[in-house]
Design a protein around this motif. Structure first.
Motif, PDB file in Angstrom:
ATOM      1  N   ARG A  80       0.179  -0.740   7.476  1.00 58.49           N
ATOM      2  CA  ARG A  80       1.244   0.488   7.697  1.00 58.49           C
ATOM      3  C   ARG A  80       2.427   0.388   6.367  1.00 58.49           C
ATOM      4  N   ALA A  81       2.819  -0.845   6.304  1.00 56.90           N
ATOM      5  CA  ALA A  81       3.766  -1.238   5.165  1.00 56.90           C
ATOM      6  C   ALA A  81       3.409  -0.826   3.623  1.00 56.90           C
ATOM      7  N   ALA A  82       2.044  -1.148   3.402  1.00 62.00           N
ATOM      8  CA  ALA A  82       1.560  -0.599   2.027  1.00 62.00           C
ATOM      9  C   ALA A  82       1.670   0.706   1.819  1.00 62.00           C
ATOM     10  N   ARG A  83       1.187   1.650   3.031  1.00 61.27           N
ATOM     11  CA  ARG A  83       1.056   2.898   2.882  1.00 61.27           C
ATOM     12  C   ARG A  83       2.581   3.501   2.888  1.00 61.27           C
ATOM     13  N   SER A  84       3.393   2.922   3.413  1.00 62.62           N
ATOM     14  CA  SER A  84       4.830   3.598   3.381  1.00 62.62           C
ATOM     15  C   SER A  84       5.426   3.056   2.014  1.00 62.62           C
ATOM     16  N   LEU A  85       4.898   2.079   1.296  1.00 65.36           N
ATOM     17  CA  LEU A  85       5.333   1.966  -0.004  1.00 65.36           C
ATOM     18  C   LEU A  85       4.703   2.661  -1.100  1.00 65.36           C
ATOM     19  N   GLY A  86       3.670   3.681  -0.655  1.00 64.21           N
ATOM     20  CA  GLY A  86       3.194   4.489  -1.657  1.00 64.21           C
ATOM     21  C   GLY A  86       1.650   4.349  -1.790  1.00 64.21           C
ATOM     22  N   ALA A  87       1.179   3.484  -1.086  1.00 64.12           N
ATOM     23  CA  ALA A  87      -0.271   2.793  -1.463  1.00 64.12           C
ATOM     24  C   ALA A  87      -1.345   4.099  -0.764  1.00 64.12           C
ATOM     25  N   THR A  88      -2.288   4.444  -1.492  1.00 64.31           N
ATOM     26  CA  THR A  88      -3.295   5.390  -0.802  1.00 64.31           C
ATOM     27  C   THR A  88      -4.082   4.377   0.057  1.00 64.31           C
ATOM     28  N   PRO A  89      -4.857   4.896   1.011  1.00 63.51           N
ATOM     29  CA  PRO A  89      -5.798   4.020   2.131  1.00 63.51           C
ATOM     30  C   PRO A  89      -6.460   3.143   1.196  1.00 63.51           C
ATOM     31  N   SER A  90      -7.136   3.738   0.169  1.00 64.33           N
ATOM     32  CA  SER A  90      -8.110   2.593  -0.514  1.00 64.33           C
ATOM     33  C   SER A  90      -7.324   1.418  -1.176  1.00 64.33           C
ATOM     34  N   THR A  91      -6.281   1.820  -1.952  1.00 62.37           N
ATOM     35  CA  THR A  91      -5.286   0.735  -2.403  1.00 62.37           C
ATOM     36  C   THR A  91      -4.942  -0.106  -1.368  1.00 62.37           C
TER      37      THR A  91
END
Lengths: 439, 373
Positions: A338-349
């Motif tokens: 979730r943190a990665a997504r909120s920081l702008g990462a796509t699901p695959s990243t």
């Protein structure tokens, strides 16, 4: 409230001495005092462990040690052919041009020793054992020994002529070279054989002819199939383990039962059901014929070959991949992704850069576990592997049970063990054993 | 200002975030969030405060994009974002357990949002350096999160949520895992960062003192509904209902029935028989049951005659010495739990348990709220 005690020194005189060792209050060295104080606890701890230690030594270390010993030590020739063994020891290397006639055949004294030993072998009924030992290295010689031993009583000098009269194979230079190496109790020849190598008549190490190489290709196949099975297990297990770790408890419990169900089923039953599924008249083929994917005469051979070994072993070893993966994934909080997504990462990243690296300890544990289990697997390839799906363990079993060449079986097993330990060491260097998590 | 009032005020000035009739249900049977309507102004520090299970975190997760709204619209910068995935919302977020990536160093953690935005290495490094300086950890870039203390991890998490310069930062109970002293220090630091950067912050907490310290406005959640949305002082001094009065700060409650309405004020006949004057908040006329709420520090113990419009006699049950003030537990109007805070000033009259004493207050400080059942 005053006492007349002498003023206490700042430090007890025996506590710290800048020159001598530190001592306890009664003057004994501190090390001694400490070990005395902890001895009781150590003895008690040892006694608790002692039964297991004895069990492990008796049932594990000793048999394996004996087995490994057997791979370098075989006295079935030297113990039963003492005179010839002594002659070999006294007369060093007899090359292809050795011997009185320069044809690699020794002279009369050697044949005399041979005749003596053959007489002894007849009395002790050991000609078969000696013949079997020589037969390992030169096939077709077992009968030579048993036949000659039967006629040993009639042998008279000159022994060379007499023995050649019994069987002219005694005049084979290769036989004498093989007997010389078999006479050595301690030998690395079984390792040479396990690596598809042999000694030629001159005692030099050479590779066996291409068409007789069995073990090295089988080692390669075993390692390659084990790696493939571990890889397939990883591909199949990763999503399942992820699901197990993420689902609400009541669903993940049901799923977990399905994962563990194979554990509670006999290995034979599981393997046999794969035979039912995959054989050419089996469920899968019938279904494909019924649906029309393949014709009735084009049934796919999925059993009794490599495909059978791969499919069945992947299924059987799958839980060993799922469980370590699951135990690691369960400890990864959902917040990371979730943190990665909120920081702008796509699901695959988010998956590859955040989630996947954190599952590596589980992947390492699972892959190593499945690989090591697969390398030593025996029953499943024996049942479903046909000839192209056999692994090295099947050949070890063959030498243990059928050919009774235990030394070669031990050498093969030792090489397998060495290979696995090498991989384990590599893993430790690359990823680190500390990072591995089984649960 | 109530939730409805906030909705109206938003139309004048374009809000940063608008929740429009948002509802959320996980199981299709119960609503976790019931009809949420909030406007959050640009640059505002808004706190969602409430007990656990009140829907505050769910609302935050819907805004971040991790939970879909069951019904209604969430608008960010004038654009509906219901179908925008989280990574395209550009919202910074600080998680309760920090969620610092354990396999990366602090600097790598901070650089992550910049890398996924394809920023050049040198620009990213400069920004990471500045962000670490902002949270006063310039030397810690090469460490792993596990090598940091809780407070340091928390600062890194804040820096990471801010490093890519989002307009909006969400914080989900970020100080929950810290000890009290550190928590108070971090409250000020976050507040100062908010002020200096001018970002909009939506902050979720169940700690009311944290909410009072930091917020421009506080939305008090209970049972999926915003009970009151207003500034900290209004919330404390003029609670709209008994839940808010009870949840924020300490509060004496007296049960009674409205006897007479006098404009904004009313006369309440307490269950003990005493009649007191109070500010009417609960709607309804004569005969409506009500709970009176009075803050302990607004009560005068043994007031001089005529000093307080309302006085009732009572009895001191217990004294608790707290240094700067003394908590006096009294028996007043039939309740044993009536608390009065007496400031510990020189010349304070001596008090003793068992002593008869009267209490008095200004009717403005005594609010007639909805009756507790």
């Amino acid at each position: 409230m005053s006492t007349t005690a002498p003023p206490a020194p700042l430090l007890p005189s025996n506590a710290v001495d800048s020159t001598g060792p530190i001592t306890a209050a009664d003057g004994t060295p501190l090390q001694t005092a400490l070990s005395r104080a902890t001895r009781k606890a150590r003895i008690r701890a040892f006694l608790l462990v002692a039964p297991l230690l004895a069990f492990v030594v008796l049932t594990f270390v000793a048999p394996i040690g004996q087995m490994l010993w057997r791979s370098v030590s075989n006295d079935s020739f030297s113990a039963n052919m003492p005179a010839l063994t002594a002659w070999f020891a006294e007369n060093e290397a007899l090359g292809s041009d050795g011997g009185p006639e320069g044809d690699g055949i020794p002279g009369e004294d050697a044949f005399e020793a041979l005749a003596t030993d053959l007489k002894g072998a007849r009395e002790n009924r050991t000609a078969g054992i000696v013949g079997t030992r020589v037969n390992y290295d030169l096939s077709g010689t077992r009968s030579l020994f048993t036949k000659s031993a039967r006629q040993a009583r009639k042998l008279e000098a000159p022994f060379k002529a007499a023995l050649l009269d019994v069987d002219e194979d005694w005049g084979d230079a290769e036989l004498w070279s093989v007997m010389r190496s078999a006479s050595r109790t301690y030998t690395g020849d079984f390792y040479l054989a396990a690596l598809d190598m042999q000694r030629n008549v001159d005692g030099e190490i050479e590779a066996v002819p291409e068409n007789r190489r069995i073990y090295v290709p089988l080692f390669v196949r075993t390692l390659w199939l084990s790696a493939l099975i571990a890889g397939l297990c990883l591909l199949l297990a990763f999503p399942v383990a992820h699901l197990l770790a993420r689902l609400p408890l009541r669903y993940s419990n049901i799923l977990m039962i399905f994962v563990l169900l194979p554990f509670w089923t006999s290995l034979l039953v599981r393997t046999t059901s794969w035979m039912v599924m995959l054989q050419s008249q089996g469920v899968v083929n019938d279904l494909m014929v019924a649906v029309g994917i393949v014709g009735d005469d084009g049934r796919i051979q999925m059993m009794y070959n490599q495909a059978g070994t791969i499919i069945a072993m992947t299924h059987i070893l799958l839980p060993f991949m799922i469980l370590p993966l699951y135990s690691v994934m369960k400890t990864i909080p959902h917040d990371y992704v979730r943190a990665a997504r909120s920081l702008g990462a796509t699901p695959s990243t988010a998956f590859w850069r955040i989630y996947f690296p954190q599952t590596v300890p589980g992947i390492g544990a699972g892959v190593l576990l499945v690989f090591i289990l697969a390398v030593g697997y025996y029953i499943t390839p024996a049942l479903v592997g046909g000839s192209s799906g056999q692994l090295i363990s099947n050949l070890i079993a063959f030498h243990m049970q059928k050919s009774l060449n235990w030394s070669l079986a031990a050498a093969l097993a030792a090489l397998l063990l060495a290979g696995v330990m090498l991989l384990y060491w590599l893993y430790d260097r690359l990823i680190g054993i500390d990072n591995m998590k089984f649960g | 200002m109530s939730a409805n009032a906030a909705e109206v005020s938003g139309s004048a000035n374009e809000p940063m975030v608008r929740f429009k009739n948002v509802q959320k249900s996980y199981d299709g049977e119960t609503l976790v969030v019931k009809d949420l309507n909030v406007d959050i102004a640009r640059g505002e520090f808004l706190t969602m405060l409430g007990p656990s299970g009140s829907g505050k975190t769910t609302s935050l997760m819907m805004l971040a994009g991790f939970e879909p709204a069951t019904h209604g619209e969430i608008i960010l910068n004038g654009r509906p974002i219901n179908d925008v995935p989280p990574h395209k919302r550009g919202i910074g977020m600080v998680f309760q357990n920090y969620a610092l990536f354990p396999h990366m160093t602090v600097a790598e953690n901070l650089a992550f949002p910049l890398q996924v935005r394809k920023m050049s290495k040198s620009d990213a490094a400069a920004k990471v350096k500045r962000a670490l300086e902002m949270v006063e950890l310039p030397e810690f870039g090469d460490r792993r999160p596990a090598q940091l203390s809780g407070g340091q991890q928390q600062r890194v998490a804040v820096a990471r949520a801010l490093v890519f310069e989002p307009d909006l930062v969400l914080m989900d109970e970020p100080l929950g895992a810290l000890d009290k002293q550190l928590r108070e220090q971090m409250q000020y630091e976050i507040k100062h960062i908010h002020e200096s950067l001018g970002v909009t912050v939506v902050y979720v907490t169940h700690d009311q003192s944290e909410a009072l310290t930091m917020s421009d406005r506080i939305a008090v959640f209970n049972d999926g509904v915003i009970q009151q949305l207003s500034s900290p002082d209004t919330l404390y001094e003029k609670p709209d209902n008994s839940f808010v009065a009870q949840f924020i700060g300490e509060n004496n409650r007296l049960q009674g029935v409205i006897n007479e309405v006098r404009g904004d004020a009313c006369v309440v006949k307490l269950d003990s028989g005493d009649e007191v004057l109070a500010e009417q908040v609960v709607p309804g006329g004569t005969g409506t049951r009500t709970t009176l709420s009075i803050r302990p520090e607004r009560i005068e113990l043994d007031p001089a005659p005529g000093a307080c419009p309302v006085t009732i006699d009572g009895k001191i049950e217990e004294l608790i010495y707290l240094g700067d003030h003394i908590r006096v537990r009294m028996n007043v109007a039939g309740t044993n739990e009536f608390i009065v805070k007496v400031r510990n000033h020189t010349g304070r009259k001596p008090l003793a348990a068992g002593q008869q004493a009267s209490v008095g207050w200004d009717p403005i400080d005594c609010r007639a709220l909805d009756a507790l059942t």
